[in-house]
Each structure stands twice: as C-alpha cells, then as structure tokens.
Design a protein around this motif. Structure first.
Motif, PDB file in Angstrom:
ATOM      1  N   PHE A 125     -79.446  25.861  25.267  1.00 45.37           N
ATOM      2  CA  PHE A 125     -78.824  25.445  26.578  1.00 45.37           C
ATOM      3  C   PHE A 125     -79.676  25.797  27.855  1.00 45.37           C
ATOM      4  O   PHE A 125     -80.053  25.085  28.670  1.00 45.37           O
ATOM      5  CB  PHE A 125     -77.356  26.283  26.679  1.00 45.37           C
ATOM      6  CG  PHE A 125     -76.277  25.591  26.445  1.00 45.37           C
ATOM      7  CD1 PHE A 125     -75.481  25.059  27.203  1.00 45.37           C
ATOM      8  CD2 PHE A 125     -75.793  25.453  25.021  1.00 45.37           C
ATOM      9  CE1 PHE A 125     -74.273  24.215  26.866  1.00 45.37           C
ATOM     10  CE2 PHE A 125     -74.755  24.668  24.415  1.00 45.37           C
ATOM     11  CZ  PHE A 125     -73.998  24.068  25.468  1.00 45.37           C
ATOM     12  N   ALA A 162     -81.558  23.636  30.682  1.00 47.11           N
ATOM     13  CA  ALA A 162     -80.993  24.106  31.958  1.00 47.11           C
ATOM     14  C   ALA A 162     -81.808  24.652  33.058  1.00 47.11           C
ATOM     15  O   ALA A 162     -81.909  24.129  34.298  1.00 47.11           O
ATOM     16  CB  ALA A 162     -79.743  24.913  32.090  1.00 47.11           C
ATOM     17  N   SER A 197     -76.174  20.787  26.512  1.00 43.40           N
ATOM     18  CA  SER A 197     -76.568  21.404  27.760  1.00 43.40           C
ATOM     19  C   SER A 197     -76.912  20.007  28.654  1.00 43.40           C
ATOM     20  O   SER A 197     -76.284  20.356  29.898  1.00 43.40           O
ATOM     21  CB  SER A 197     -78.034  21.991  27.603  1.00 43.40           C
ATOM     22  OG  SER A 197     -78.459  22.730  28.968  1.00 43.40           O
ATOM     23  N   VAL A 253     -73.573  19.156  29.965  1.00 34.10           N
ATOM     24  CA  VAL A 253     -72.993  20.122  30.864  1.00 34.10           C
ATOM     25  C   VAL A 253     -73.429  20.061  32.236  1.00 34.10           C
ATOM     26  O   VAL A 253     -73.161  20.023  33.351  1.00 34.10           O
ATOM     27  CB  VAL A 253     -73.218  21.570  30.424  1.00 34.10           C
ATOM     28  CG1 VAL A 253     -72.763  22.538  31.278  1.00 34.10           C
ATOM     29  CG2 VAL A 253     -72.095  21.706  29.016  1.00 34.10           C
ATOM     30  N   CYS A 254     -75.070  20.024  32.071  1.00 35.85           N
ATOM     31  CA  CYS A 254     -75.770  19.766  33.245  1.00 35.85           C
ATOM     32  C   CYS A 254     -75.471  18.418  34.190  1.00 35.85           C
ATOM     33  O   CYS A 254     -75.391  18.558  35.484  1.00 35.85           O
ATOM     34  CB  CYS A 254     -77.192  19.803  32.873  1.00 35.85           C
ATOM     35  SG  CYS A 254     -78.115  21.393  32.461  1.00 35.85           S
ATOM     36  N   PRO A 262     -76.623  22.586  35.976  1.00 37.96           N
ATOM     37  CA  PRO A 262     -77.277  23.538  35.182  1.00 37.96           C
ATOM     38  C   PRO A 262     -76.623  24.926  35.241  1.00 37.96           C
ATOM     39  O   PRO A 262     -76.871  25.843  34.280  1.00 37.96           O
ATOM     40  CB  PRO A 262     -78.510  23.279  35.758  1.00 37.96           C
ATOM     41  CG  PRO A 262     -78.677  22.119  36.589  1.00 37.96           C
ATOM     42  CD  PRO A 262     -77.425  21.998  37.101  1.00 37.96           C
ATOM     43  N   ALA A 277     -74.633  25.728  32.319  1.00 41.88           N
ATOM     44  CA  ALA A 277     -75.431  26.233  31.188  1.00 41.88           C
ATOM     45  C   ALA A 277     -76.049  27.394  31.097  1.00 41.88           C
ATOM     46  O   ALA A 277     -76.283  27.845  29.980  1.00 41.88           O
ATOM     47  CB  ALA A 277     -76.375  24.811  31.026  1.00 41.88           C
ATOM     48  N   ILE A 285     -73.186  29.825  30.031  1.00 38.06           N
ATOM     49  CA  ILE A 285     -73.180  29.907  28.597  1.00 38.06           C
ATOM     50  C   ILE A 285     -74.120  30.908  27.855  1.00 38.06           C
ATOM     51  O   ILE A 285     -73.810  31.311  26.784  1.00 38.06           O
ATOM     52  CB  ILE A 285     -73.224  28.214  28.109  1.00 38.06           C
ATOM     53  CG1 ILE A 285     -71.933  27.545  28.683  1.00 38.06           C
ATOM     54  CG2 ILE A 285     -73.121  28.375  26.633  1.00 38.06           C
ATOM     55  CD1 ILE A 285     -71.651  26.367  28.623  1.00 38.06           C
ATOM     56  N   ASN A 286     -75.492  30.586  28.283  1.00 40.62           N
ATOM     57  CA  ASN A 286     -76.496  31.364  27.548  1.00 40.62           C
ATOM     58  C   ASN A 286     -76.260  32.817  27.648  1.00 40.62           C
ATOM     59  O   ASN A 286     -76.372  33.478  26.873  1.00 40.62           O
ATOM     60  CB  ASN A 286     -77.846  30.893  28.315  1.00 40.62           C
ATOM     61  CG  ASN A 286     -79.282  31.603  27.456  1.00 40.62           C
ATOM     62  OD1 ASN A 286     -79.119  31.645  26.306  1.00 40.62           O
ATOM     63  ND2 ASN A 286     -80.111  32.315  28.341  1.00 40.62           N
ATOM     64  N   GLY A 317     -81.282  16.171  27.510  1.00 37.98           N
ATOM     65  CA  GLY A 317     -80.884  16.953  26.454  1.00 37.98           C
ATOM     66  C   GLY A 317     -80.719  16.121  25.116  1.00 37.98           C
ATOM     67  O   GLY A 317     -81.143  16.593  24.066  1.00 37.98           O
TER      68      GLY A 317
END
Length: 416
Positions: free
Chosen positions: A32, A36, A163, A166-167, A172, A175, A178-179, A266
């Motif tokens: 991700f 991101a 990712s 999501v971005c 971003p 993301a 999430i990381n 992505g």
C-alpha cells in the motif's frame, strides 16, 4: 516431493508458517505504501524531485542504521527487538496519517518518517535474515527464501491494486494508515514464535561481545575475506546507484508521461508484481540447475535490458510487461545473493554480516535516488531509463571476470 525433502519439511514447521503469514501481511501493508507515498508527495508538491528526496531520506536512514543494526541484532533478544521495531514503524506512519488528516499536507512529516522508519526498518530486516536461520535448517534456506519471496510478491499484486483504489477514492493518507496497521499484525505474529538459540561457535578470535567498534568491523572483515561476497557487494552497490529511485521513476512515468490515474498506477504495480511471484517460485530450481553465477549475473543483465525498455514504451500495458520482466529477473538475483550470504555466514555473525552488507550496498543509494530523479527533469524519462539499463548490463558483464563466475558458491566460512 518426498516427505523428507526441505520443501516438504517446511510445511511441518509451525513457527515458520506463523512467521511466513505474519510477514506476508506486513508486506501487504508495505505494498500500500509503495504506491501511496509517492502519490502523496506528488500530490502535495507536484515535484518529482521531492519524490526523489523522500527516497533519498529513506536510503540515508537505511545507511545510517547499518552502523549499529547488526551489533544490536547479535546482542539482544531477537523477538523483543523485532516487536519493538514493528511498533515503532506503526507509530511513525500512523502519526503521519493522523497529522495529514488533522492539519493538512505536512511534507516535512513524510521526510522525517521516511528517514526514521527506514532506520528502524533496516534493523528489523537484519533481524529477519537472522530469524530465518533460527527457524529453518541450512538445507531449507533457499526453499524458505523462495517461499517467503513468492508470498511477498503475491501480496504485492493485491496491495498496489487495492492501494490505487483506496488512493483514488479516499486519498493516499488512508493507504498510509493501512500500512501502519500492518506493522501491528506483524508484531503479533512474531510474539508467538520460538527461535532456536545460535549454536556455540569456535571462533574465539572475535567474541560476540568485545566492544561496538570491534563488532562493527567483524562483519566487514568477514565479507572482505570471502571472495564471492566481496565481489557481489561491489556489483550490488553499483547497481543501487541507478535502481534506488526505480519506484519513483516508474510512478512518474505512468502519471506524467502516460497521463494515467492513481488507480492505473496501482494496477500497473500489481501486474509488475506477478514477475516477482514467478521469479520466487522458480529460483530454487534454477539455482540447482544453472548454479549461482548464471542466476545472479544473468538476472542482472536481464534487469538492465528490461529497464531500458520501460523508458521507451508508451502504453501502460507494455510498460507493465517490461517492468514485470525486470522484477522477475531481479527477484532471482536477489534471492540467490541473500541465500548465499546466509549459507556462508556462521549464525553468530549473521546479524553483523547482514548489516555490513546493507551498509556497503546502500552507500550509493541516497545519491543515486536524488541523481536519477534530477536527471529526469534534464534528460527526460526515456533517456534516464536507457542509461540505467545500459549501466546494469555493463555491471553484469564485469561480473563475469570476478569470483562470481563460479557455478557453485564457495564453502561456508567458519572463521571471521
């Protein structure tokens, strides 16, 4: 596959399977961030040079950690160290996400987090290399590395695509968050592992505890006395001069030159990761059939040719295919180099040797990241990719005249 084969016995190791699962989830989070972070920087600054500076900061943190991470790994409790590193990285990137949400774009926080997280991440990765040889037997190392890299690559297929979505939909920053969570999952898995203690060693010339400066030099001296490791380090350091900024260059090429969306970035990275999956799966077989030299040098030359092609291709699909070939070959090259280092290094020195290895191979990376992104603004994307590819092919040719050319690795060394 026989029941007593290295590959079969790995399936019976509960600790290895837990380690494998935990690190795979962590790599999913990293995937991700790979997409991101450049998008976050590009969106906040609009500058490819700023993207390169973030990468250079991360490389600098990685380089700085090389001075002490190996000593730390060889001296302290491995499990506690790895958990602490995961918690620290989760807090850093979680803090960046929180700051962006509450105060708006704060590019300085990315610079700081990139440098500090890379420093902590270097220590964690050195510990991971050491942890593997305390979880599996020596004849299982190449199989274990191949299996880990295959699952990492599989996570890297799903991660960039998710990712990108999501971005595109929520930005971003989500993301990055999430990381941060993925580091917590990694810490939980490590807390359940049982590592074997390193076997007693006969190397009385350099005890484990004899001062930090002596410990720092131990890994360097071990590498210098091993002809293949010494030659490999020189080639990998020279390689990192041009590949340190490859993610930034690829993101910029897709976004700026090909004018694609965040979601497309992505998707391209997901396709590229398929090359890593295939490379990780076939590496053990290729190593047994062709030997180390063909895998390492042939992989390096293939990376160069494919990287040059990335710069001159003009559609997302063809760029993804060329980058996929480059990642396939680079995975074969990297797994062989890492496995050789693990096979040839006594367990009680592996932390210091690994840290010294990364210290030396990363020495040119910060300058390379800044240089390659700066050259794009002067020469253009195609020219930079072509120059980088030609450099990698030249390095593979030079390697033919070094001890790397031997088909089989040198016997393990027991004296530092």
């Amino acid at each position: 596959m026989s029941a007593g084969s290295p590959a079969a016995s790995l399936w019976q190791s509960r600790d290895f399977k837990r380690y494998w699962a935990g690190q795979s989830l962590s790599v999913l989070g990293d995937a991700f961030a790979v997409v991101a972070t450049p998008l976050l920087v590009l969106g906040a600054t609009g500058s490819v040079v700023s993207m390169g500076l973030v990468t250079a900061m991360a490389m600098g943190g990685n380089l700085f950690a090389g001075f002490f991470s190996g000593v730390l790994v060889d001296r302290v409790n491995l499990r506690k160290l790895m958990i602490a590193c995961d918690c620290a990285r989760g807090a850093l990137w979680g803090g960046v996400a929180l700051l962006f949400w509450l105060a708006g774009p704060q590019i300085w926080s990315i610079y700081a987090a990139a440098a500090i997280a890379a420093c902590v991440g270097n220590t964690f990765q050195v510990a991971c290399i050491t942890a593997l040889v305390r979880l599996v037997e020596r004849d299982q190392i190449i199989e274990a590395n191949g299996r880990l890299q295959a699952s990492y690559a599989l996570m890297s297929v799903a991660g960039p695509a998710l990712s990108g979505l999501v971005c595109a939909r929520v930005g971003p920053v989500a993301a990055i968050a999430i990381n941060a969570v993925s580091f917590g999952l990694s810490a939980l898995s490590i807390a359940t592992l049982r590592f074997r203690d390193p076997a007693p060693h006969a190397d009385h010339d350099v005890p484990v505890r004899r001062g930090v400066l002596r410990d720092l030099s131990t890994g360097l001296r071990f590498i210098w006395r091993h002809p293949q490791l010494r030659a490999i380090i020189a080639l990998v350091a020279a390689t990192n001069l041009v590949v340190a900024a490859r993610v930034d260059l690829l993101v910029f090429h897709i976004k700026h030159d090909l004018r694609q969306t965040d979601a497309s970035v992505g998707q391209v990275f997901s396709l590229v990761s398929i090359g890593a999956i295939v490379g990780a799966i076939v590496t053990p077989r290729l190593r047994r059939r062709w030997g180390f030299a063909a895998c390492f040098l042939g992989g390096g030359a293939t990376v160069g040719v494919a990287s040059a092609a990335v710069g001159v291709l003009t559609t997302p699909v063809t760029v993804a295919l060329a980058a996929m070939v480059a990642v396939f070959a680079d995975t074969i090259r990297s797994i062989n180099a890492q496995s050789l280092r693990q096979e040839c290094t006594p367990p009680h020195l592996l932390g210091r040797v690994t840290a010294s290895w990364w210290l030396l191979t990363s020495s040119l990376a910060p300058a390379g990241a800044a240089l390659m992104t700066a050259l794009i603004t002067r020469l253009g994307t195609a020219q930079v990719f072509l120059l980088g590819g030609a450099w990698l092919v030249l390095l593979a040719f030079v390697g033919v005249f070094t001890p790397i050319r031997e088909r089989r690795p040198a016997a393990p060394l027991t004296q530092a």
